[in-house]
Design a protein around this motif. Sequence first.
Motif, PDB file in Angstrom:
ATOM      1  N   SER A 201      36.398  41.020  43.506  1.00 41.75           N
ATOM      2  CA  SER A 201      37.396  41.630  42.626  1.00 41.75           C
ATOM      3  C   SER A 201      37.080  41.200  41.183  1.00 41.75           C
ATOM      4  O   SER A 201      37.005  42.028  40.217  1.00 41.75           O
ATOM      5  CB  SER A 201      38.807  41.457  42.895  1.00 41.75           C
ATOM      6  OG  SER A 201      39.207  41.869  44.121  1.00 41.75           O
TER       7      SER A 201
ATOM      8  N   GLU B 211      47.200  42.281  45.809  1.00 37.86           N
ATOM      9  CA  GLU B 211      46.105  42.249  45.225  1.00 37.86           C
ATOM     10  C   GLU B 211      45.658  43.341  44.190  1.00 37.86           C
ATOM     11  O   GLU B 211      44.850  43.038  43.043  1.00 37.86           O
ATOM     12  CB  GLU B 211      44.880  42.547  46.460  1.00 37.86           C
ATOM     13  CG  GLU B 211      44.800  41.330  47.384  1.00 37.86           C
ATOM     14  CD  GLU B 211      43.670  41.620  48.512  1.00 37.86           C
ATOM     15  OE1 GLU B 211      42.909  40.601  48.817  1.00 37.86           O
ATOM     16  OE2 GLU B 211      44.031  42.821  49.100  1.00 37.86           O
TER      17      GLU B 211
ATOM     18  N   ASP C  94      35.981  49.458  46.601  1.00 38.32           N
ATOM     19  CA  ASP C  94      36.186  48.241  47.051  1.00 38.32           C
ATOM     20  C   ASP C  94      37.494  48.521  47.998  1.00 38.32           C
ATOM     21  O   ASP C  94      38.390  48.672  47.781  1.00 38.32           O
ATOM     22  CB  ASP C  94      36.751  47.155  45.964  1.00 38.32           C
ATOM     23  CG  ASP C  94      36.985  45.769  46.655  1.00 38.32           C
ATOM     24  OD1 ASP C  94      36.541  45.523  47.426  1.00 38.32           O
ATOM     25  OD2 ASP C  94      37.586  44.920  45.925  1.00 38.32           O
TER      26      ASP C  94
HETATM   27 MG   LIG Z   1      39.329  41.352  46.220  1.00 39.06          MG
END
Ligand SMILES: [Mg+2]
Length: 450
Positions: free
Chosen positions: A184, A210, A267
């Motif tokens: 990230s 997150e 992602d």
């Molecule tokens: Mg991550």
Amino acid sequence: MSQNPPAKPTPPSLATLRAALERVETVETYGRVVAIRGLLVEVAGPVSAMRLGGRLDVEGVAGLIPCEVIGFQGERALAMPFGSLEGVRRGCPAFVRDEAAGAVRPSQGWLGRVIDALGRPVDGLGPLPQGPEIYPLRADPPPAHARRRVGTPLDLGVRCINTFLTMCAGQRMGIFAGSGVGKSVLLSMLARYTAADVAVIGLVGERGREVQEFLQDDLGAAGLARSVVVVATSDEPALMRRNAAYVTLSVAEHFRDQGARVLCMIDSITRFAMAQRDIGLAAGEPPTAKGYTPTVFSELPRLLERAGPGVGEGTISALFTVLVEGDDHNEPVADAVRGILDGHIVMERAIAERGRYPAINVLRSVSRTMPRSCDPAFLPVVRRARRVLATYSDMEELIRLGAYRAGSSAEVDEAVALMPDIEAFLGQGKEEATSIGEGYARLAQIVGAG
Ligand SMILES: [Mg+2]
Ligand SMILES: Nc1ncnc2c1ncn2[C@@H]1O[C@H](COP(=O)(O)OP(=O)(O)O)[C@@H](O)[C@H]1O
């Protein structure tokens, strides 16, 4: 004071008339819910009016629940919902819509916004300005023969990638990593520091916490301002998680068609594959490799191939993360993705544990456009730095154990001497950007230009 004459009624414009026409109720075609099995809604009725990938709106207690037709069985259509089926009963009407289950109309005004897999804003900043063109979620990749070649190097602002794994405009790479090794943070650095015009980021199947951390701590206001973020968290239905990846590409295609250099990041592609697996299993597909169904492996290339150079000026350069737990790089999704993309970046927990971020293992990573994309003046620098890394890596265990005696090999001695500087070069704080030129200059200084 003069009195204006009474205004003559102006005739309505064509646009107003069109809008009015669109509001006119036409014949509604609908079926009825006859069964709900797990994630699946079975609808009976005018099944021949329904089509694969088409949209049905099931009427629940709290309003219409959009669904996508994912298959047929006997006289029934099998559909999956984009939301919770709470409160839906047998006999509820399911309206047949004359459209694909998903399409978006992105515009310049989407920059700085966070949207969901249906293209709705989820940042509380009000409605999204809609663009004039419709981008279907499941577009076909541009025809291979009409595509341009991969372009010139794209500065990503991260020196380890810029120098050793140069990415070109229109190139597609995978980032293979376990959880918690710094994906990230790396993606946010790329979004903030790249020379690309726009970043489109798809967060697929992450936890809600997150997502907030990514938006606030990693990307920040400045990063978000040049990005569009598409989010489907892990608690959302499989269809939303899968479609978030499609929407990410659709938005990227919009900016590409505007002539922009787009950096598209998803992602993770593993969670996209898992969502497609859940959809496939619900539709009755047989599980094959590790429970993944055949459509997973037909959808992966369809999605990933949409990135790349277009037929015009704009390009979509793309980075897709792949989760590899316990270093299992031969897991079926990782395998399939590696075969489709033009290179891979491997991030390793051992490197992260040493405290070096981004935790990229240069020797295990490749960019398939290298060395063509590298400025010939810098090729010797890269080759030499790679050789030093390889020499050190071969001897690493012995050196760590203290079993290597200095003086045994001039090459190893040199590697040992250069390693601290190279390690420092490979590490990069999250608030630091380095251009391609600066990166090469610094690397040349460390290893000596020859
Ligand atoms: Mg991550
Ligand atoms: N460039 C960096 N500099 C310093 N610390 C980093 C860097 N990248 C990652 N980290 C550390 O690693 C942790 C996990 O990173 P994160 O990107 O959330 O991992 P992932 O997305 O792979 O699960 C971060 O909280 C941070 O402490």
